[in-house]
Design an enzyme around this catalytic site. Structure first.
Site, mmCIF file in Angstrom:
data_model
loop_
_atom_site.group_PDB
_atom_site.id
_atom_site.type_symbol
_atom_site.label_atom_id
_atom_site.label_comp_id
_atom_site.label_asym_id
_atom_site.label_seq_id
_atom_site.Cartn_x
_atom_site.Cartn_y
_atom_site.Cartn_z
ATOM 1 C CB THR A 196 -0.886 0.116 1.249
ATOM 2 O OG1 THR A 196 0.020 0.076 2.421
ATOM 3 C CG2 THR A 196 -1.845 -1.202 1.012
ATOM 4 C CB CYS A 197 2.002 3.213 1.926
ATOM 5 S SG CYS A 197 2.661 4.918 2.419
ATOM 6 N N PRO A 198 5.063 2.481 1.084
ATOM 7 C CG PRO A 198 7.324 3.156 0.473
ATOM 8 C CD PRO A 198 6.386 2.206 1.287
#
Lengths: 82, 381
Positions: free
Chosen positions: A20-22
């Site tokens: 999801t992130c990064p």
């Protein structure tokens, strides 16, 4: 960029499915930094934009996208560190 | 026979897990059928988000540090030692200080992330950072000593702790200089390794126009290759060369050596099932927080939610019941957008972050959370 049945063998795999992130491209860059020149990395990603983004980054950074395989629910992108 | 639960690492994940298990397994602990041990290599628990504020003189390092014993339930045994290896067959932990290995029936790895600036030539000598007591204080001193010049914030290492922090620092330093009437004397440049200003495109789309509106220069596709501390330059793998007067870098990070020696994963990151948080290929081993390869940010909130999931799973297993709790990727982050405004994102494996318009109220919410963090560590929030 080519999309075809793949027979490329990877030296190492980055499974960024669900990242999801990064995100998958950052996971790939982290691995590129860690491995030796000539290493083939398989990036597994379910992010729709990954094939485009990986190609764009590889062009800019001088690395090589060997192929992109559509595995149905994710992509397998082989990148060779140059 | 006593069942031993071993938690390695006394950061947010390990501490929340220990305290939650103490509550869940209260009866078993009282009966002596379960023993929970938290291994940590130092005596303190550290709340890392304080460091960002230390750099601007708003907090002191001591504000983010308390003795681990004060934040961990008395029913938990704390051992200050280094765990260096795991004997998976015998289910034992090899320690540095203790001669005898420590037995475990359930093992949870919560060893976090460490800085490794040495991986980029010149970075340790030429760059500042805000990921530690000393680093944040040195950066504060440097910022206060500057009359003007070029500040470069460069995201060098990926993955790194708190993916929002580079943007937060950049927004904050811009605002901090404006409040002091010094912004005109400074140029600020933000560099990021890929084609946008953040790895997550939703965050990037939100942040990009805000950086530009504040006259912050953006260098994307910038993967730092080397720093020349004498010439005060940083050069990228892509061939871009930047002069700086102050380089604030997000250094390369690494996980614990223990993870690698225990065969749990590469680079110090544990290969896990992203939902059950079980270590791949090993029975009775879990990983949470920064150490776990889940694809979510290395952030305290993720560690917290993962700790709750593993606490439920381990408690079920201890009782001989099926473990049903799963982690859905939930993460929440406050993002400072200046010295007085912030936004907030909540996302998971299925739902992307959607930053909203920054508000003063959200900034105060973040500060309030920072103050109440100690209740989180205790498992009360």
């Amino acid at each position: 960029m080519t999309t075809r049945q793949n027979h490329t063998e990877a030296d190492t795999t980055v499974d960024a499915r669900g990242a999801t992130c990064p995100g998958p491209l950052m996971d790939l860059i982290s691995e590129v930094r860690a491995v030796n020149i000539g290493t083939v990395i398989a990036l597994l990603t379910d992010t729709e934009k990954s094939p485009t983004e990986v190609q764009e980054w590889a062009d800019e950074s001088g690395n090589e996208v060997l192929d992109v395989v559509d595995e149905g629910d994710h992509y397998r992108i082989h990148v060779k560190k140059r | 026979m006593t069942e031993h639960i071993a938690i390695v690492g006394g950061g947010t994940g390990g501490t929340v897990l220990a305290n939650t298990l103490a509550e869940k397994l209260d009866a078993e602990l009282a009966a002596g059928v379960v023993e929970i041990t938290l291994f940590n290599d130092g005596k303190d628990h550290v709340y890392k988000p304080v460091w960002l504020y230390v750099a601007f003189g708003q907090r002191e390092p001591a504000d983010g540090r308390r003795p681990l014993r004060e934040v961990v339930d008395d029913r938990i045994t704390i051992r200050q030692d280094y765990v260096v290896d795991v004997d998976h067959e015998r289910k034992e932990l090899e320690l540095v200080e203790a001669i005898d290995p420590a037995p475990y029936d359930k093992l949870v790895v919560a060893t976090g992330a460490q800085l490794e600036p040495e991986r980029v030539p010149g970075l340790a000598e030429g760059g500042h950072h805000f990921y530690g007591d000393d680093g944040a204080q040195a950066l504060r001193d440097e910022l206060l000593a500057m009359d003007g010049g070029h500040i470069v914030l460069s995201v060098v290492g990926t993955p790194h702790m708190c993916p929002a922090a580079p943007l937060e620092f950049t927004f904050m330093v811009d605002d901090w200089l404006r409040e002091r009437g010094r912004r005109d004397a400074f140029d600020i440049t933000y560099t990021y390794p890929i084609m946008r200003v953040h790895g997550n495109e939703h965050i990037a789309d939100w942040a990009d126009p805000r950086l530009r509106a504040r006259d912050i220069a953006i260098e994307t596709m910038f993967n730092a290759e080397a720093v020349d501390p004498e010439a005060e330059t940083i050069v990228s793998m892509e061939g871009t060369n930047l002069d700086y007067d102050l380089l604030v870098a997000i250094p390369p990070h690494t996980g614990s050596d223990f993870v690698e020696s225990a065969g749990l994963g590469d680079g110090g990151w544990v290969d896990v099932d992203k939902h059950t948080l079980e270590a791949t290929g090993f029975d009775d081993v879990y990983a949470i927080g920064d150490a776990a390869q889940t694809g979510v940010p290395k952030a305290g909130s993720a560690a917290h939610y993962q700790a709750n999931v593993v606490a439920q799973r381990v408690a079920s297993e201890v009782r001989g019941q099926p473990a049903t709790a799963v982690y859905g990727g939930k993460t929440v982050c406050f993002i400072e957008t200046g010295m007085d405004d912030a936004t907030f994102v909540e996302f998971d494996y299925e739902r992307p972050p959607e930053p909203s318009e920054p508000t003063r109220a959200m900034h105060w919410s973040k500060l309030a959370y920072n103050e109440s963090y100690w209740l989180t560590a205790l498992g009360l929030l």
